[in-house]
Scaffold this active site. Structure first.
Site, short mmCIF file in Angstrom:
data_model
loop_
_atom_site.label_atom_id
_atom_site.label_comp_id
_atom_site.label_asym_id
_atom_site.label_seq_id
_atom_site.Cartn_x
_atom_site.Cartn_y
_atom_site.Cartn_z
N TYR A 1 38.90 56.01 35.55
CA TYR A 1 39.45 54.88 34.68
C TYR A 1 39.22 55.06 33.19
CZ TYR A 1 39.91 51.88 38.90
OH TYR A 1 40.24 51.28 40.20
N1 LIG Z 1 41.26 51.24 44.99
C1 LIG Z 1 42.52 51.40 44.15
O1 LIG Z 1 43.39 52.33 44.37
C2 LIG Z 1 42.74 50.44 43.22
C3 LIG Z 1 44.11 50.39 42.51
C4 LIG Z 1 44.30 49.52 41.50
C5 LIG Z 1 43.39 48.74 41.12
N2 LIG Z 1 42.13 48.75 41.75
C6 LIG Z 1 40.86 47.73 41.42
O2 LIG Z 1 41.47 46.59 41.60
C7 LIG Z 1 41.15 45.93 40.19
C8 LIG Z 1 42.40 44.57 40.07
O3 LIG Z 1 43.68 45.48 39.98
P1 LIG Z 1 44.66 44.88 39.04
O4 LIG Z 1 44.45 45.14 37.75
O5 LIG Z 1 46.03 45.75 39.60
O6 LIG Z 1 44.72 43.60 39.53
P2 LIG Z 1 45.89 42.31 39.42
O7 LIG Z 1 45.22 41.11 39.26
O8 LIG Z 1 46.94 42.35 40.48
O9 LIG Z 1 46.49 42.61 38.05
C9 LIG Z 1 45.69 42.41 36.82
C10 LIG Z 1 46.83 42.57 35.55
O10 LIG Z 1 47.87 41.47 35.73
C11 LIG Z 1 47.75 40.77 34.28
N3 LIG Z 1 47.09 39.55 34.47
C12 LIG Z 1 45.96 39.14 35.25
N4 LIG Z 1 45.52 37.99 35.03
C13 LIG Z 1 46.74 37.52 34.33
C14 LIG Z 1 47.02 36.04 33.90
N5 LIG Z 1 46.09 35.04 34.23
N6 LIG Z 1 47.90 35.92 33.20
C15 LIG Z 1 49.03 36.59 32.88
N7 LIG Z 1 48.75 38.22 33.24
C16 LIG Z 1 47.86 38.54 33.88
C17 LIG Z 1 47.06 41.86 33.55
O11 LIG Z 1 48.00 42.90 32.89
P3 LIG Z 1 49.16 42.81 31.74
O12 LIG Z 1 48.38 41.90 30.70
O13 LIG Z 1 49.10 44.28 31.20
O14 LIG Z 1 50.28 42.12 32.26
C18 LIG Z 1 45.98 42.31 34.39
O15 LIG Z 1 45.56 43.63 33.80
C19 LIG Z 1 41.06 47.02 39.19
O16 LIG Z 1 40.44 46.78 37.90
C20 LIG Z 1 40.64 48.04 39.89
O17 LIG Z 1 39.08 47.73 39.76
C21 LIG Z 1 41.71 49.66 42.53
#
Ligand SMILES: NC(=O)c1ccc[n+]([C@@H]2O[C@H](COP(=O)([O-])OP(=O)(O)OC[C@H]3O[C@@H](n4cnc5c(N)ncnc54)[C@H](OP(=O)(O)O)[C@@H]3O)[C@@H](O)[C@H]2O)c1
Length: 364
Positions: A59
């Site tokens: 990351y």
């Molecule tokens: N193992 C894996 O392969 C893998 C893959 C992906 C993620 N992960 C892990 O899972 C965690 C979460 O994944 P993700 O970031 O994809 O989760 P997600 O909750 O699906 O998306 C988070 C993104 O959505 C937007 N967001 C979140 N809350 C919001 C709200 N209340 N209002 C408006 N926009 C909002 C933000 O992006 P914007 O502001 O840019 O729109 C934020 O970065 C990561 O931090 C990581 O630790 C693991």
């Protein structure tokens, strides 16, 4: 439910919050938060009672780990925080590291013993700690024998460098084989699976969830908001290019499909009934699904985090869960057909037989 409504992760003694702070957003990059914002997010999560923080070596090219290590040191919380990080993606060429392309070092990625030791050494340094609570194989490399993975990670548990290990982004059979080998050999086995799981990504229910249940692994959904799609901030008529969501990515195609917009419509209805944001309802749905141990939340700003944390206190009614389940029901494949009523009747001579799984879950 709140963040201090602790539970164990899978069949282990690792005690975690129901929402885990994902830190893929920490550090520079297209979706990043700078150090001050990342610190504010970390501190707010901790102040809300959360104890579980997830990062990865790739990351922001290691900056996410550096931030997390620094914030833990600043708050003197190493004993309280369950610190999870990951190895597996290549550290010399991955686009997520910011490193330029070209031919990289094959030993800087994968699940072979050589890379696991290299990656762990580097993560411990960046995190400024001498042990990891939960060490994830970030992605299956497709070549390393499961025996070698179990041996290497089990040895690291015994050496005290990691407390537990788990698998992310792998076929269900890989995790199941590892768990079986470990229990037969009486060595440490994987305790959890980290998988893409949300209202618009439920295909892992078919093979992974039953395997996790059988092997005593907790499921940790990543991208429970489908990278922001389920916040409702994008509109059907919107055609803007969001990169991560609107186009193909390594894990799948665009989230902007008719099926997903329909699911979002149902989510909006449920959220309106509960007087909450769609994001909160989407997280509450994921947290309430059977087998889910702790759900990852990703946030780029403090306001996003604060809203999302409130999902831990949200309760969806049975009818609301049913409507969301129905709207997002995955297409049944071959495995699902094996559990159908018609097949069971053929097997048991027209009788209903209640298995131990349903009995022990109190469903019978
Ligand atoms: N193992 C894996 O392969 C893998 C893959 C992906 C993620 N992960 C892990 O899972 C965690 C979460 O994944 P993700 O970031 O994809 O989760 P997600 O909750 O699906 O998306 C988070 C993104 O959505 C937007 N967001 C979140 N809350 C919001 C709200 N209340 N209002 C408006 N926009 C909002 C933000 O992006 P914007 O502001 O840019 O729109 C934020 O970065 C990561 O931090 C990581 O630790 C693991």
């Amino acid at each position: 439910m709140s963040l201090s409504n602790f539970r164990t992760l899978g069949r282990s003694g690792l005690v975690v919050s129901p929402l885990c702070l994902g830190t893929m957003t920490f550090g520079p990059g297209a979706w990043g938060a700078d150090e001050a914002s990342a610190r504010a997010i970390f501190n707010a999560y901790r102040e809300a009672g959360g104890n579980f923080v997830d990062t990865a070596d790739i990351y922001a090219g290691g900056v996410s780990e550096e931030f997390v290590g620094k914030f833990i040191a600043e708050t003197r919380s190493r004993d309280e925080v369950v610190l999870a990080t990951k190895f597996g993606f290549n550290g010399s060429t991955s686009p997520l590291t910011g490193a330029s392309g070209g031919t990289g070092n094959p030993h800087a990625g994968g699940a072979g013993a050589k890379n696991i030791h290299r990656a762990l050494h580097a993560s411990l340094k960046r995190l400024n700690t001498d042990y990891i609570d939960l060490y994830w194989m970030h992605i299956w490399d497709g070549v390393t024998p499961v025996e070698e993975i179990v041996q290497t990670l089990g040895d690291l548990v015994r050496a005290g460098k990691i407390r537990h290990y788990a698998f992310s982004d792998m076929p269900a059979w890989v995790a199941m084989k590892a768990a079986t080998l470990a229990s037969e050999r009486r060595v440490p086995g994987p305790i959890a699976m980290q998988l893409e799981y949300s209202l618009v990504a439920r295909d892992v229910e078919q093979e992974h969830f039953p395997a996790a249940r059988e092997a005593g692994m907790g499921v940790m959904p990543w991208s429970p908001l489908a990278g922001g799609f389920l916040t409702g901030k994008y509109k059907r008529e919107d055609v803007r290019d969001t990169g991560r969501l609107s186009g193909a990515n390594p894990f799948g195609d665009s989230k902007f499909t008719d099926r997903n917009w329909d699911i979002l419509d149902t989510l909006r209805e449920v959220a309106a009934e509960l007087d909450c944001a769609p994001a909160q309802a989407a997280l509450a749905w994921a947290m309430a699904r059977p087998g889910v141990g702790s759900t990852l939340i990703g946030a780029r700003s403090l306001s996003q985090l604060s809203g999302n944390i409130m999902a831990a206190d949200l309760h969806l009614g049975e009818d609301q869960m049913n409507r969301l389940n129905a709207a997002s029901k995955p297409v049944d494949g071959f495995t699902a057909s094996l559990g159908s009523q018609a097949v069971r009747q053929m097997v048991f001579g027209g009788n209903d037989v209640i298995g131990w799984g349903a009995q022990s879950a109190g469903l019978a």
